[in-house]
Design a protein around this motif. Structure first.
Motif, PDB file in Angstrom:
ATOM      1  N   TRP A  54      22.852  11.166 -14.665  1.00 38.85           N
ATOM      2  CA  TRP A  54      22.215  12.245 -15.441  1.00 38.85           C
ATOM      3  C   TRP A  54      22.855  12.367 -16.815  1.00 38.85           C
ATOM      4  CZ3 TRP A  54      24.017  17.726 -15.847  1.00 38.85           C
ATOM      5  CH2 TRP A  54      23.057  18.549 -16.439  1.00 38.85           C
ATOM      6  N   GLN A  55      24.176  12.297 -16.861  1.00 40.37           N
ATOM      7  CA  GLN A  55      24.877  12.370 -18.135  1.00 40.37           C
ATOM      8  C   GLN A  55      24.521  11.193 -19.048  1.00 40.37           C
ATOM      9  OE1 GLN A  55      27.530  14.900 -19.263  1.00 40.37           O
ATOM     10  NE2 GLN A  55      25.998  15.832 -17.927  1.00 40.37           N
ATOM     11  N   GLU A  56      24.211  10.068 -18.422  1.00 38.58           N
ATOM     12  CA  GLU A  56      23.847   8.880 -19.204  1.00 38.58           C
ATOM     13  C   GLU A  56      22.355   8.813 -19.494  1.00 38.58           C
ATOM     14  OE1 GLU A  56      25.344   5.754 -16.752  1.00 38.58           O
ATOM     15  OE2 GLU A  56      27.454   6.077 -17.346  1.00 38.58           O
ATOM     16  N   GLY A  57      21.611   9.832 -19.066  1.00 37.40           N
ATOM     17  CA  GLY A  57      20.186   9.896 -19.375  1.00 37.40           C
ATOM     18  C   GLY A  57      19.314   9.017 -18.504  1.00 37.40           C
ATOM     19  N   ASP A  58      19.792   8.630 -17.323  1.00 36.26           N
ATOM     20  CA  ASP A  58      19.018   7.737 -16.461  1.00 36.26           C
ATOM     21  C   ASP A  58      19.111   8.191 -15.008  1.00 36.26           C
ATOM     22  OD1 ASP A  58      17.431   5.600 -15.753  1.00 36.26           O
ATOM     23  OD2 ASP A  58      19.099   4.177 -15.628  1.00 36.26           O
ATOM     24  N   VAL A  59      18.792   9.467 -14.768  1.00 36.98           N
ATOM     25  CA  VAL A  59      18.937  10.016 -13.425  1.00 36.98           C
ATOM     26  C   VAL A  59      18.008   9.337 -12.427  1.00 36.98           C
ATOM     27  CG1 VAL A  59      17.220  11.862 -13.651  1.00 36.98           C
ATOM     28  CG2 VAL A  59      19.208  12.198 -12.153  1.00 36.98           C
ATOM     29  N   ALA A 103      17.833  20.414  -4.370  1.00 41.45           N
ATOM     30  CA  ALA A 103      19.238  20.814  -4.263  1.00 41.45           C
ATOM     31  C   ALA A 103      20.081  20.085  -5.302  1.00 41.45           C
ATOM     32  CB  ALA A 103      19.761  20.523  -2.862  1.00 41.45           C
ATOM     33  N   TYR A 104      19.824  18.783  -5.481  1.00 42.49           N
ATOM     34  CA  TYR A 104      20.559  18.035  -6.494  1.00 42.49           C
ATOM     35  C   TYR A 104      20.306  18.610  -7.888  1.00 42.49           C
ATOM     36  CZ  TYR A 104      21.869  14.268  -3.251  1.00 42.49           C
ATOM     37  OH  TYR A 104      22.414  13.535  -2.231  1.00 42.49           O
ATOM     38  N   ALA A 105      19.073  19.051  -8.153  1.00 38.90           N
ATOM     39  CA  ALA A 105      18.767  19.629  -9.461  1.00 38.90           C
ATOM     40  C   ALA A 105      19.627  20.866  -9.714  1.00 38.90           C
ATOM     41  CB  ALA A 105      17.283  19.986  -9.543  1.00 38.90           C
ATOM     42  N   VAL A 106      19.776  21.710  -8.689  1.00 34.52           N
ATOM     43  CA  VAL A 106      20.630  22.894  -8.811  1.00 34.52           C
ATOM     44  C   VAL A 106      22.084  22.487  -8.996  1.00 34.52           C
ATOM     45  CG1 VAL A 106      21.505  24.924  -7.599  1.00 34.52           C
ATOM     46  CG2 VAL A 106      19.062  24.390  -7.524  1.00 34.52           C
ATOM     47  N   ALA A 140      20.316   8.229  -6.795  1.00 35.47           N
ATOM     48  CA  ALA A 140      19.717   8.662  -5.525  1.00 35.47           C
ATOM     49  C   ALA A 140      19.010  10.012  -5.648  1.00 35.47           C
ATOM     50  CB  ALA A 140      20.794   8.742  -4.459  1.00 35.47           C
ATOM     51  N   PHE A 141      18.797  10.489  -6.863  1.00 41.58           N
ATOM     52  CA  PHE A 141      18.216  11.814  -7.083  1.00 41.58           C
ATOM     53  C   PHE A 141      16.880  11.980  -6.353  1.00 41.58           C
ATOM     54  CE2 PHE A 141      15.705  14.853  -9.635  1.00 41.58           C
ATOM     55  CZ  PHE A 141      16.567  15.939  -9.635  1.00 41.58           C
ATOM     56  N   TRP A 142      16.038  10.953  -6.381  1.00 43.75           N
ATOM     57  CA  TRP A 142      14.709  11.039  -5.783  1.00 43.75           C
ATOM     58  C   TRP A 142      14.650  10.397  -4.398  1.00 43.75           C
ATOM     59  CZ3 TRP A 142      11.635  14.219  -8.314  1.00 43.75           C
ATOM     60  CH2 TRP A 142      11.779  14.360  -9.699  1.00 43.75           C
ATOM     61  N   ARG A 143      15.764   9.891  -3.892  1.00 37.86           N
ATOM     62  CA  ARG A 143      15.749   9.111  -2.673  1.00 37.86           C
ATOM     63  C   ARG A 143      15.945   9.973  -1.432  1.00 37.86           C
ATOM     64  NH1 ARG A 143      16.746   3.713  -3.276  1.00 37.86           N
ATOM     65  NH2 ARG A 143      15.947   3.692  -1.114  1.00 37.86           N
ATOM     66  N   ILE A 151      30.189  14.308  -2.186  1.00 35.71           N
ATOM     67  CA  ILE A 151      30.659  13.214  -3.029  1.00 35.71           C
ATOM     68  C   ILE A 151      29.489  12.361  -3.525  1.00 35.71           C
ATOM     69  CG2 ILE A 151      30.994  11.463  -1.241  1.00 35.71           C
ATOM     70  CD1 ILE A 151      33.529  12.284  -3.999  1.00 35.71           C
ATOM     71  N   ASP A 152      28.340  12.414  -2.823  1.00 40.40           N
ATOM     72  CA  ASP A 152      27.156  11.653  -3.241  1.00 40.40           C
ATOM     73  C   ASP A 152      26.621  12.140  -4.587  1.00 40.40           C
ATOM     74  OD1 ASP A 152      27.339  10.267  -0.876  1.00 40.40           O
ATOM     75  OD2 ASP A 152      25.821  11.465   0.158  1.00 40.40           O
ATOM     76  N   LEU A 153      26.996  13.359  -4.985  1.00 44.81           N
ATOM     77  CA  LEU A 153      26.531  13.887  -6.264  1.00 44.81           C
ATOM     78  C   LEU A 153      27.168  13.162  -7.448  1.00 44.81           C
ATOM     79  CD1 LEU A 153      24.878  16.171  -7.693  1.00 44.81           C
ATOM     80  CD2 LEU A 153      26.996  17.511  -7.700  1.00 44.81           C
ATOM     81  N   VAL A 154      28.333  12.570  -7.253  1.00 40.78           N
ATOM     82  CA  VAL A 154      29.081  12.002  -8.379  1.00 40.78           C
ATOM     83  C   VAL A 154      28.280  10.938  -9.137  1.00 40.78           C
ATOM     84  CG1 VAL A 154      31.176  10.778  -9.064  1.00 40.78           C
ATOM     85  CG2 VAL A 154      31.288  12.561  -7.302  1.00 40.78           C
TER      86      VAL A 154
END
Length: 434
Positions: free
Chosen positions: A51-56, A74-77, A60-63, A42-45
Motif C-alpha cells: 500500500w505504501q508503494e502504491g501497489d496494494v 478489515a484490511y482496509a481499516v 493479499a488485500f483482495w485474496r 503479521i499478514d498485514l505487513v
C-alpha cells in the motif's frame, strides 16, 4: 402512568448501565491490548508495504485468507489505523471496541422495541451484560480481530433493520451494504444472507414485487461473494467433515457462549435451551418471535459454516475456540429475548422458567469472568513475546516465533518483523532503521 414511569426508569437505568459497561470494556481493551502483530496480524505487513508503494493490488488485500475468508474490509481499516497510529495496535483495538459498542446498542434497542413493558430492571441488567459481553475481550485485545466486529455489524444491522416496523429502501440498502462488508471482513457473515431473504419474504407491508426485487439483489450479492471466494480457491483440495462432526462442532461453538468454563456441559445445556425455545416459540407473538429467531439463526449459521470448514482438520473440540464466543453470544441474546417475556405472559410456566433464566444469568456471569481471565493471560503472554522479540532482534529463538506466530508463519516472521522495524512500528518504537 405508574407503569409508564417505571418503564422509563428502567430504560434510563439500562442506558446508564450500558454506558458504564461500554466504558469499562473500552478501558479493559486498552489495558489488555496486544502491542505487536501476532498470529494472523503479521499478514498485514506485506499488505501495508504494498500500500505504501502504491501497489496494494499485488498483495493479499483482495485474496481469500486461510482457505475460507475474505478480509478485505478489515484490511482496509487496519491499513488506515496502522498508518494513523504508526503501527501501534491500540488504535485497531479501539476501533473494534467502538464497533462492538455499536452492535451492543443495536441489540439493546432491538430488545427495547420487542420486549413487553414492565420487564424487571434486573433482567435488563442481564441483557446489558450479554450485549456488552466481557467475552468479547479475547477478540477486542487483538487488533487484527477488527475483522470479527465488522462481521458482527454485518449480521446485526440487517436483523435490526429488516425486522423494523417499517422498512424503506434506504434501510434495505444499508442492511445489504453492512452484510457485504461483513462477508468481506469475515466469511462467517454469509450466515446472514438466508436469514435476510427470509425476513424480506415475511414483510407483509411490502408488495410481492417489492419483496422480489429486494430478495433478488441479496441473492445476487450472495452469488457474487461466493463466486469470488470459490474462484480464489480454484484447484485447492478440501476435506469435508461428517454430518455428525458438523453438528457436534456447532453445538460446542454455540454452547461456549455461556459455558466455555464448563465445556462438558455446553452441548447438553444447548439442547435444553433449544427445547425451552421451541416450547416458548409456540405462543410468542410474531413481532417478537421473528427478530429473536433471526439472531439465533445467524449465530447457528455461523457455527455451521465454521464447522463445515474447520471440523475435519481440527476436530470438534475446536468449536470451543475462545474467539467464537463473540458470535455465539448472539444466539443467547436472541434466546433470552424470546424466553424472558413468557415468564410473565404465561404464568403457569413461571415456576420452571424462572430457575432456567436465573441459571442462564449465573452461567453468563461466570463465563464472563472466565473469558476475562483468559484475556488477561493472553495479554501477559503477548507482552512477554514483545519484549523477547525486541531483545532478540534479529536472531530469534525459533520456539519463540512458533509460539508467537504458529507453524508456517514463524518461518516468514523474521523478514516481516524486519520490515516493521524499518518503519519504527510497534514493538520497535524508536528503533527505526533505514
Amino acid at each position: 402512568m405508574e407503569v409508564l414511569s417505571d418503564e422509563r426508569g428502567a430504560s434510563r437505568q439500562a442506558r446508564l448501565w450500558g454506558g458504564l459497561a461500554a466504558l469499562l470494556l473500552v478501558a479493559a481493551t486498552m489495558a489488555l491490548h496486544i502491542g505487536l502483530p501476532l498470529w494472523d496480524h503479521i499478514d498485514l505487513v506485506p499488505i501495508y508495504r504494498a500500500w505504501q508503494e502504491g501497489d496494494v493490488s499485488s498483495s493479499a488485500f483482495w485474496r481469500v485468507h486461510d482457505g475460507s475468508h475474505l478480509h478485505t474490509s478489515a484490511y482496509a481499516v487496519l491499513l488506515l489505523t496502522t498508518w494513523l497510529s504508526q503501527g501501534r495496535p491500540w488504535l485497531d483495538c479501539l476501533v473494534s471496541a467502538l464497533l462492538m459498542a455499536g452492535v451492543a446498542v443495536l441489540l439493546l434497542r432491538l430488545a427495547n422495541r420487542i420486549l413487553p413493558r414492565g420487564l424487571g430492571r434486573g433482567w435488563w441488567f442481564v441483557l446489558g451484560l450479554l450485549a456488552f459481553y466481557p467475552g468479547h475481550l479475547i477478540n477486542l485485545q487483538w487488533g487484527w480481530q477488527v475483522a470479527v466486529f465488522i462481521s458482527l455489524v454485518g449480521m446485526v444491522v440487517p436483523v435490526v433493520l429488516l425486522t423494523a416496523r417499517s422498512l424503506r429502501w434506504s434501510g434495505w440498502a444499508a442492511s445489504l451494504l453492512a452484510a457485504v462488508l461483513g462477508v468481506m471482513s469475515f466469511g462467517t457473515t454469509l450466515a446472514v444472507f438466508p436469514v435476510a431473504v427470509a425476513l424480506l419474504l415475511l414483510r407483509s407491508d411490502w408488495s410481492w414485487l417489492r419483496r422480489g426485487i429486494g430478495v433478488s439483489f441479496w441473492l445476487m450479492a450472495l452469488a457474487g461473494l461466493v463466486a469470488w471466494m470459490r474462484w480464489d480457491r480454484a484447484g485447492e483440495a478440501i476435506t469435508r467433515p461428517q454430518l455428525g462432526d458438523v453438528l457436534l462442532y456447532a453445538g460446542n461453538y454455540l454452547g461456549s457462549g455461556l459455558l466455555h468454563f464448563a465445556q462438558s456441559l455446553a452441548l447438553p445445556w444447548l439442547v435444553v435451551a433449544l427445547v425451552v425455545a421451541a416450547v416458548v416459540a409456540r405462543r410468542a407473538p410474531r413481532q417478537r418471535l421473528v427478530p429473536c429467531l433471526a439472531l439465533m439463526a445467524c449465530a447457528t449459521g455461523a457455527a455451521l459454516l465454521t464447522a463445515w470448514g474447520r471440523a475435519a482438520p481440527f476436530g470438534v473440540e475446536h468449536g470451543f475456540m475462545t474467539r467464537y464466543v463473540s458470535y455465539s453470544i448472539l444466539f443467547w441474546f436472541g434466546w433470552l429475548m424470546l424466553v424472558l417475556p413468557a415468564m410473565t405472559e404465561q404464568p403457569a410456566w413461571s415456576r420452571w422458567l424462572r430457575p432456567v433464566l436465573l441459571l442462564v444469568a449465573v452461567m453468563a456471569t461466570f463465563n464472563a469472568l472466565h473469558m476475562t481471565k483468559k484475556a488477561i493471560g493472553v495479554a501477559r503472554n503477548a507482552n512477554a513475546y514483545a519484549q523477547q522479540i525486541v531483545s532478540q532482534y534479529p536472531n530469534y529463538d525459533p520456539q519463540l516465533l512458533e509460539r508467537a506466530y504458529g507453524p508456517g508463519r514463524d518461518q516468514k516472521a523474521p523478514e516481516l518483523l524486519g520490515i516493521w522495524r524499518q518503519y519504527g512500528f510497534g514493538p520497535f518504537e524508536g528503533r527505526r532503521s533505514e
